[in-house]
Design a protein around this motif. Structure first.
Motif, PDB file in Angstrom:
ATOM      1  N   THR A 296       0.896  -1.158   0.012  1.00  0.00           N
ATOM      2  CA  THR A 296       0.027  -0.096   0.106  1.00  0.00           C
ATOM      3  C   THR A 296       0.852   1.235  -0.098  1.00  0.00           C
ATOM      4  OG1 THR A 296      -0.271   0.219   2.509  1.00  0.00           O
ATOM      5  CG2 THR A 296      -1.945  -1.208   1.278  1.00  0.00           C
ATOM      6  N   ILE A 297       2.222   1.198   0.665  1.00  0.00           N
ATOM      7  CA  ILE A 297       2.858   2.575   0.654  1.00  0.00           C
ATOM      8  C   ILE A 297       3.057   3.048  -0.748  1.00  0.00           C
ATOM      9  CG2 ILE A 297       5.245   1.167   0.592  1.00  0.00           C
ATOM     10  CD1 ILE A 297       5.975   3.494   2.919  1.00  0.00           C
ATOM     11  N   ALA A 298       3.172   2.098  -1.920  1.00  0.00           N
ATOM     12  CA  ALA A 298       3.581   2.571  -3.173  1.00  0.00           C
ATOM     13  C   ALA A 298       2.312   3.546  -3.778  1.00  0.00           C
ATOM     14  CB  ALA A 298       3.582   1.431  -3.994  1.00  0.00           C
ATOM     15  N   PHE A 299       1.066   3.362  -3.133  1.00  0.00           N
ATOM     16  CA  PHE A 299       0.013   4.237  -3.251  1.00  0.00           C
ATOM     17  C   PHE A 299      -0.148   5.442  -2.314  1.00  0.00           C
ATOM     18  CE2 PHE A 299      -0.698  -0.182  -4.757  1.00  0.00           C
ATOM     19  CZ  PHE A 299      -0.944   0.061  -6.160  1.00  0.00           C
ATOM     20  N   GLU A 300       0.183   5.064  -1.319  1.00  0.00           N
ATOM     21  CA  GLU A 300       0.148   6.099  -0.281  1.00  0.00           C
ATOM     22  C   GLU A 300       1.178   7.276  -0.478  1.00  0.00           C
ATOM     23  OE1 GLU A 300       0.471   4.297   3.303  1.00  0.00           O
ATOM     24  OE2 GLU A 300      -1.437   2.825   3.413  1.00  0.00           O
ATOM     25  N   ARG A 301       2.188   6.861  -1.006  1.00  0.00           N
ATOM     26  CA  ARG A 301       3.406   7.766  -1.232  1.00  0.00           C
ATOM     27  C   ARG A 301       3.744   7.540  -2.769  1.00  0.00           C
ATOM     28  NH1 ARG A 301       6.098   9.772   3.288  1.00  0.00           N
ATOM     29  NH2 ARG A 301       4.758   9.681   5.005  1.00  0.00           N
ATOM     30  N   PRO A 302       3.072   8.139  -3.699  1.00  0.00           N
ATOM     31  CA  PRO A 302       3.262   7.723  -5.010  1.00  0.00           C
ATOM     32  C   PRO A 302       4.629   7.979  -5.623  1.00  0.00           C
ATOM     33  CG  PRO A 302       1.273   9.152  -4.784  1.00  0.00           C
ATOM     34  CD  PRO A 302       2.020   9.061  -3.557  1.00  0.00           C
ATOM     35  N   LYS A 303       5.540   8.861  -4.790  1.00  0.00           N
ATOM     36  CA  LYS A 303       7.044   9.040  -5.054  1.00  0.00           C
ATOM     37  C   LYS A 303       7.931   7.688  -4.892  1.00  0.00           C
ATOM     38  CE  LYS A 303       7.175  14.220  -4.702  1.00  0.00           C
ATOM     39  NZ  LYS A 303       7.662  15.173  -4.094  1.00  0.00           N
ATOM     40  N   VAL A 304       7.343   7.132  -3.788  1.00  0.00           N
ATOM     41  CA  VAL A 304       8.062   5.654  -3.400  1.00  0.00           C
ATOM     42  C   VAL A 304       7.633   4.565  -4.713  1.00  0.00           C
ATOM     43  CG1 VAL A 304       7.854   3.606  -1.934  1.00  0.00           C
ATOM     44  CG2 VAL A 304       7.955   6.032  -1.093  1.00  0.00           C
ATOM     45  N   GLY A 305       6.410   4.626  -5.125  1.00  0.00           N
ATOM     46  CA  GLY A 305       6.089   3.828  -6.263  1.00  0.00           C
ATOM     47  C   GLY A 305       7.204   4.309  -7.713  1.00  0.00           C
ATOM     48  N   LEU A 306       7.124   5.320  -7.807  1.00  0.00           N
ATOM     49  CA  LEU A 306       7.725   5.814  -8.912  1.00  0.00           C
ATOM     50  C   LEU A 306       9.474   5.527  -8.747  1.00  0.00           C
ATOM     51  CD1 LEU A 306       6.536   9.504  -9.725  1.00  0.00           C
ATOM     52  CD2 LEU A 306       6.063   7.601 -11.016  1.00  0.00           C
ATOM     53  N   GLY A 307       9.709   5.506  -7.534  1.00  0.00           N
ATOM     54  CA  GLY A 307      11.238   4.969  -7.216  1.00  0.00           C
ATOM     55  C   GLY A 307      11.340   3.300  -7.419  1.00  0.00           C
ATOM     56  N   GLY A 308      10.381   2.776  -7.238  1.00  0.00           N
ATOM     57  CA  GLY A 308      10.238   1.441  -7.579  1.00  0.00           C
ATOM     58  C   GLY A 308      10.270   0.874  -9.124  1.00  0.00           C
ATOM     59  N   ILE A 309       9.542   1.773  -9.755  1.00  0.00           N
ATOM     60  CA  ILE A 309       9.771   1.664 -11.273  1.00  0.00           C
ATOM     61  C   ILE A 309      11.117   1.933 -11.931  1.00  0.00           C
ATOM     62  CG2 ILE A 309       8.662   2.524 -13.442  1.00  0.00           C
ATOM     63  CD1 ILE A 309       6.176   3.092 -12.213  1.00  0.00           C
ATOM     64  N   VAL A 310      11.783   3.194 -11.489  1.00  0.00           N
ATOM     65  CA  VAL A 310      12.999   3.245 -11.735  1.00  0.00           C
ATOM     66  C   VAL A 310      13.995   2.184 -11.419  1.00  0.00           C
ATOM     67  CG1 VAL A 310      14.878   5.061 -11.467  1.00  0.00           C
ATOM     68  CG2 VAL A 310      12.714   6.034 -11.634  1.00  0.00           C
ATOM     69  N   ARG A 311      13.878   1.779 -10.147  1.00  0.00           N
ATOM     70  CA  ARG A 311      14.808   0.520  -9.910  1.00  0.00           C
ATOM     71  C   ARG A 311      14.536  -0.609 -10.702  1.00  0.00           C
ATOM     72  NH1 ARG A 311      17.951  -2.521  -9.464  1.00  0.00           N
ATOM     73  NH2 ARG A 311      19.168  -3.290  -7.711  1.00  0.00           N
ATOM     74  N   THR A 312      13.235  -0.968 -11.116  1.00  0.00           N
ATOM     75  CA  THR A 312      13.013  -1.912 -12.057  1.00  0.00           C
ATOM     76  C   THR A 312      13.847  -1.645 -13.374  1.00  0.00           C
ATOM     77  OG1 THR A 312      10.863  -2.129 -11.205  1.00  0.00           O
ATOM     78  CG2 THR A 312      11.408  -3.459 -13.469  1.00  0.00           C
ATOM     79  N   ILE A 313      13.914  -0.444 -14.101  1.00  0.00           N
ATOM     80  CA  ILE A 313      14.472  -0.234 -15.131  1.00  0.00           C
ATOM     81  C   ILE A 313      16.048  -0.354 -15.035  1.00  0.00           C
ATOM     82  CG2 ILE A 313      15.038   1.568 -17.043  1.00  0.00           C
ATOM     83  CD1 ILE A 313      11.922   2.548 -16.301  1.00  0.00           C
ATOM     84  N   ASN A 314      16.544  -0.031 -13.799  1.00  0.00           N
ATOM     85  CA  ASN A 314      17.947   0.127 -13.544  1.00  0.00           C
ATOM     86  C   ASN A 314      18.573  -1.130 -14.193  1.00  0.00           C
ATOM     87  OD1 ASN A 314      19.754   0.014 -10.220  1.00  0.00           O
ATOM     88  ND2 ASN A 314      20.450   0.444 -12.559  1.00  0.00           N
TER      89      ASN A 314
ATOM     90  N   GLY B 263      14.035  -6.738  -7.711  1.00  0.00           N
ATOM     91  CA  GLY B 263      13.475  -8.345  -8.321  1.00  0.00           C
ATOM     92  C   GLY B 263      12.849  -8.168  -9.574  1.00  0.00           C
ATOM     93  N   LEU B 264      11.874  -7.255  -9.571  1.00  0.00           N
ATOM     94  CA  LEU B 264      11.350  -7.128 -11.072  1.00  0.00           C
ATOM     95  C   LEU B 264      12.466  -7.051 -12.304  1.00  0.00           C
ATOM     96  CD1 LEU B 264       8.119  -5.079 -10.632  1.00  0.00           C
ATOM     97  CD2 LEU B 264       8.279  -7.512 -11.117  1.00  0.00           C
ATOM     98  N   SER B 265      13.331  -6.527 -12.065  1.00  0.00           N
ATOM     99  CA  SER B 265      14.419  -6.171 -13.183  1.00  0.00           C
ATOM    100  C   SER B 265      14.890  -7.684 -13.648  1.00  0.00           C
ATOM    101  CB  SER B 265      15.626  -5.149 -12.774  1.00  0.00           C
ATOM    102  OG  SER B 265      16.259  -5.755 -11.766  1.00  0.00           O
ATOM    103  N   THR B 266      15.004  -8.510 -12.668  1.00  0.00           N
ATOM    104  CA  THR B 266      15.602  -9.718 -13.065  1.00  0.00           C
ATOM    105  C   THR B 266      14.344 -10.420 -13.902  1.00  0.00           C
ATOM    106  OG1 THR B 266      14.848 -11.011 -11.107  1.00  0.00           O
ATOM    107  CG2 THR B 266      16.919  -9.738 -11.284  1.00  0.00           C
ATOM    108  N   PHE B 267      13.197 -10.123 -13.833  1.00  0.00           N
ATOM    109  CA  PHE B 267      12.008 -10.567 -14.562  1.00  0.00           C
ATOM    110  C   PHE B 267      11.733  -9.930 -15.888  1.00  0.00           C
ATOM    111  CE2 PHE B 267       7.642 -10.139 -15.611  1.00  0.00           C
ATOM    112  CZ  PHE B 267       7.285 -11.222 -16.000  1.00  0.00           C
ATOM    113  N   VAL B 268      11.876  -8.736 -15.876  1.00  0.00           N
ATOM    114  CA  VAL B 268      11.487  -7.740 -17.060  1.00  0.00           C
ATOM    115  C   VAL B 268      12.754  -7.825 -18.168  1.00  0.00           C
ATOM    116  CG1 VAL B 268      11.276  -5.335 -18.016  1.00  0.00           C
ATOM    117  CG2 VAL B 268      10.009  -6.074 -15.709  1.00  0.00           C
TER     118      VAL B 268
END
Length: 423
Positions: free
Chosen positions: A220-238, A364-369
């Motif tokens: 839920t924190i990814a939605f409560e703090r959208p910037k945290v969610g955006l950081g997760g997307i960037v880390r996936t691409i990383n 973790g998603l980066s190893t999938f994507v």
């Protein structure tokens, strides 16, 4: 809670946590020693490129799930128990994969057992990272997580690759894979048993209901703090591009004229550079701004440098040194995303573990994507097309970072949020 002022302290590595760093490095050698050659081995022994990509994608999905919950589990169970759980899952998955899956080349067995193996390392390594974010003082946090990524990448991508290049001609593939358990066992002892900090800063819960509510915080924190969610997307691409490379680039390099040993050394050079720059960018991020470092040196830098891994061999042939230099520069740019591990927890200081879970999910998603994009598009766009897709994603990550800012009045890492916002 001051950083020890001895030799390790001057380097930004607290002596109480030093065994943990070394333990993570050894564990990740065991986890990653097959990374640079397993795909080509599987293809040589009957699997298609798409089946190999499916295996790595399934593994990556398991890593993503485990990584997502590693942060909150570290707070609910404590880092030591979470890390121990990771060791058990890794060993169990490895045993079945090597005893049954690989000898039969039965994909129905290989997929779940290699995935079980993938559940292990995030619980081990990322639980230790959460431990660090609570232990290290704010002004040294970028450097502390930099040292973590040095240990992580040194084991997973550098020492594992170099070790394989040395022992494969003598041990062969199967015995090399079995030797992973030795590294994992020693790493677990160092990080779990001998690490000095007691980890007593984990959260305390009044009831099981409160505990379960906090576990959901990792989502839920990814939605409560959208910037945290955006950081997760960037880390996936990383690291999506970096991890996707191992599925298809070895075949391209060998087709160009490189030997397998040369490719493993080029791959290890990429991650050797990454290890060194993990620490450099951690220090630079503390001084110049976490967001700016990720945006320019990470996103834009990777978008440009990943393409050199295709075009330099294409036009210069199997030029070992030119290709190695290209790999080194790309590895340095991949490391420039390191300040995310300081920035994202700082966006939710009261829920650092949950925020780190989102960041760990991205890792973790980066190893999938990365491998999944290969499986989906390699047949239609080829090697160069996959690399252009990765390049575009890196540019998107730079754009996203424009919106991942700290509160204006907050000062962290020696740089005010106002300074961090300057482009």
């Amino acid at each position: 809670m001051n950083i020890n002022q001895g030799f390790l302290g001057k380097l930004g590595m607290d002596s109480k946590m030093a065994m943990g760093y070394f333990g993570v490095m050894l564990f990740m050698i065991g986890d990653g020693l097959e990374q640079g050659w397993l795909s080509s081995y599987l293809i040589d022994n009957g699997l298609t490129v798409q089946q190999s990509a499916l295996l790595f994608s399934t593994y990556g999905f398991a890593v993503a799930i485990s990584a997502w919950f590693s942060g909150v589990l570290a707070e609910v169970l404590g880092p030591r128990k979470t890390m121990a759980m990771g060791v058990v899952l890794f060993v169990l998955g490895t045993l079945i994969f090597l005893l049954v899956g690989l000898p039969t080349m039965n994909l129905a067995i290989m997929l779940p057992t290699y995935a079980l193996r993938g559940l292990g390392y995030p619980l081990f390594s990322y639980a230790f990272l959460v431990w660090l974010t609570y232990y290290a003082p704010a002004e040294k946090l970028g450097t502390a997580v930099g040292w973590f990524w040095v240990s992580f990448a040194a084991g997973l991508n550098v020492l594992g690759a170099y070790y394989s290049s040395l022992v494969l001609p003598y041990l062969g593939e199967m015995k090399t894979l079995w030797s992973a358990l030795v590294f994992v066992a020693i790493g677990a002892i160092l990080a779990i048993v001998l690490n000095k900090d007691d980890g007593s800063n984990r959260k305390k819960f009044e009831s099981k209901a409160e505990m379960m509510k906090y576990l959901s915080k990792g989502i839920t924190i990814a939605f409560e703090r959208p910037k945290v969610g955006l950081g997760g997307i960037v880390r996936t691409i990383n690291t999506a591009g970096a991890y996707g490379l191992v599925v298809f680039l070895p075949a391209y390099m060998i087709e160009i004229g490189f030997t397998r040993t040369e490719w493993l050394q080029i791959y290890a050079a990429l991650w050797t550079s990454n290890v060194i720059f993990n620490l450099i960018w951690g220090v630079v991020g503390d001084k110049l701004g976490w967001r700016n470092t990720v945006m320019w040196f990470g996103g834009v830098g990777c978008a440009i440098t990943i393409m050199t891994l295709y075009y330099i061999p294409l036009y210069m042939g199997p030029n070992y040194w030119a290709t190695t230099i290209a790999a080194i520069i790309f590895g340095a740019c991949v490391a420039a995303f390191v300040p995310l591990s300081a920035l994202i927890p700082s966006l939710a200081p009261e829920n650092r573990g949950a925020a780190m879970s989102v960041l760990n999910l991205g890792a973790g998603l980066s190893t999938f994507v990365g491998p999944a994009l290969v499986g989906l598009f390699i047949g239609s766009v080829g090697t160069v097309g996959i690399l252009w897709i990765y390049s575009g994603l890196y540019l998107i990550s730079a754009l996203i970072m424009r919106f991942v800012t700290l509160p204006k009045d907050e000062v962290v890492g020696g740089v005010s949020a106002k300074t961090q916002a300057v482009h």
